[in-house]
Design a protein around this motif. Structure first.
Motif, PDB file in Angstrom:
ATOM      1  N   ASN A 144       0.897  -0.885   0.077  1.00  0.00           N
ATOM      2  CA  ASN A 144       0.227  -0.373   0.097  1.00  0.00           C
ATOM      3  C   ASN A 144       0.914   1.916   0.271  1.00  0.00           C
ATOM      4  OD1 ASN A 144      -1.339   2.168   0.513  1.00  0.00           O
ATOM      5  ND2 ASN A 144      -2.936   0.780   1.924  1.00  0.00           N
ATOM      6  N   SER A 145       0.872   1.768  -1.191  1.00  0.00           N
ATOM      7  CA  SER A 145       1.936   3.091  -1.181  1.00  0.00           C
ATOM      8  C   SER A 145       1.559   4.573  -0.215  1.00  0.00           C
ATOM      9  CB  SER A 145       2.316   3.577  -2.604  1.00  0.00           C
ATOM     10  OG  SER A 145       0.431   4.413  -3.159  1.00  0.00           O
ATOM     11  N   GLN A 146       0.103   4.086   0.376  1.00  0.00           N
ATOM     12  CA  GLN A 146      -0.228   5.330   1.304  1.00  0.00           C
ATOM     13  C   GLN A 146       0.742   4.730   2.449  1.00  0.00           C
ATOM     14  OE1 GLN A 146      -4.368   5.562   0.386  1.00  0.00           O
ATOM     15  NE2 GLN A 146      -4.183   7.590  -1.059  1.00  0.00           N
ATOM     16  N   THR A 147      -0.105   3.506   2.841  1.00  0.00           N
ATOM     17  CA  THR A 147       0.129   3.247   4.378  1.00  0.00           C
ATOM     18  C   THR A 147       1.646   2.676   4.445  1.00  0.00           C
ATOM     19  OG1 THR A 147      -0.621   1.095   4.033  1.00  0.00           O
ATOM     20  CG2 THR A 147      -1.889   3.147   4.953  1.00  0.00           C
ATOM     21  N   GLY A 148       2.199   1.998   3.756  1.00  0.00           N
ATOM     22  CA  GLY A 148       3.628   1.131   3.777  1.00  0.00           C
ATOM     23  C   GLY A 148       3.432  -0.241   3.602  1.00  0.00           C
ATOM     24  N   GLN A 149       1.970  -0.202   3.849  1.00  0.00           N
ATOM     25  CA  GLN A 149       1.894  -2.184   4.642  1.00  0.00           C
ATOM     26  C   GLN A 149       1.641  -3.015   4.119  1.00  0.00           C
ATOM     27  OE1 GLN A 149      -2.126  -0.893   6.781  1.00  0.00           O
ATOM     28  NE2 GLN A 149      -0.769  -1.794   8.705  1.00  0.00           N
ATOM     29  N   THR A 150       2.416  -4.175   3.847  1.00  0.00           N
ATOM     30  CA  THR A 150       2.901  -5.621   3.025  1.00  0.00           C
ATOM     31  C   THR A 150       1.289  -6.689   2.860  1.00  0.00           C
ATOM     32  OG1 THR A 150       4.215  -6.551   3.706  1.00  0.00           O
ATOM     33  CG2 THR A 150       4.823  -4.625   2.180  1.00  0.00           C
ATOM     34  N   TYR A 151       0.767  -6.753   1.635  1.00  0.00           N
ATOM     35  CA  TYR A 151      -0.375  -7.927   2.584  1.00  0.00           C
ATOM     36  C   TYR A 151      -0.224  -8.553   1.221  1.00  0.00           C
ATOM     37  CZ  TYR A 151      -3.405  -5.497  -1.130  1.00  0.00           C
ATOM     38  OH  TYR A 151      -3.820  -4.673  -1.938  1.00  0.00           O
ATOM     39  N   GLN A 152      -0.554 -10.380   1.167  1.00  0.00           N
ATOM     40  CA  GLN A 152      -0.586 -11.283  -0.081  1.00  0.00           C
ATOM     41  C   GLN A 152      -1.811 -11.437  -0.230  1.00  0.00           C
ATOM     42  OE1 GLN A 152       1.955 -14.454   1.505  1.00  0.00           O
ATOM     43  NE2 GLN A 152       3.355 -13.191   0.560  1.00  0.00           N
TER      44      GLN A 152
END
Length: 73
Positions: free
Chosen positions: A61-69
């Protein structure tokens, strides 16, 4: 943004060949280094080309920096 995901068998084979050649180059020595590099490239290409195409991709997520699969498109 999508990172580290491809279902393209040619790209997977090329990536595998590069990684295999690098590993083979590190393992070989002297005149055997060339042979080890070539064998590593061949094995890596074979492994890369035979990877399953239904796998998980990592998204960021470019806004929060979080990653997910999630499943690859």
């Amino acid at each position: 943004m999508l990172a580290g995901c491809t279902d393209n068998q040619g790209v997977n084979a090329a990536s595998g060949a590069l990684v295999g050649a690098a590993v083979g180059n590190q393992l070989g020595s002297g005149k055997g280094r060339t042979a080890a590099t070539l064998v590593g490239a061949a094995v890596g290409a074979q492994v890369g080309a035979n990877q399953t195409t239904s796998r998980l991709c990592t998204y960021r997520n470019s806004q929060t920096g979080q990653t997910y699969q999630a499943a690859c498109p």
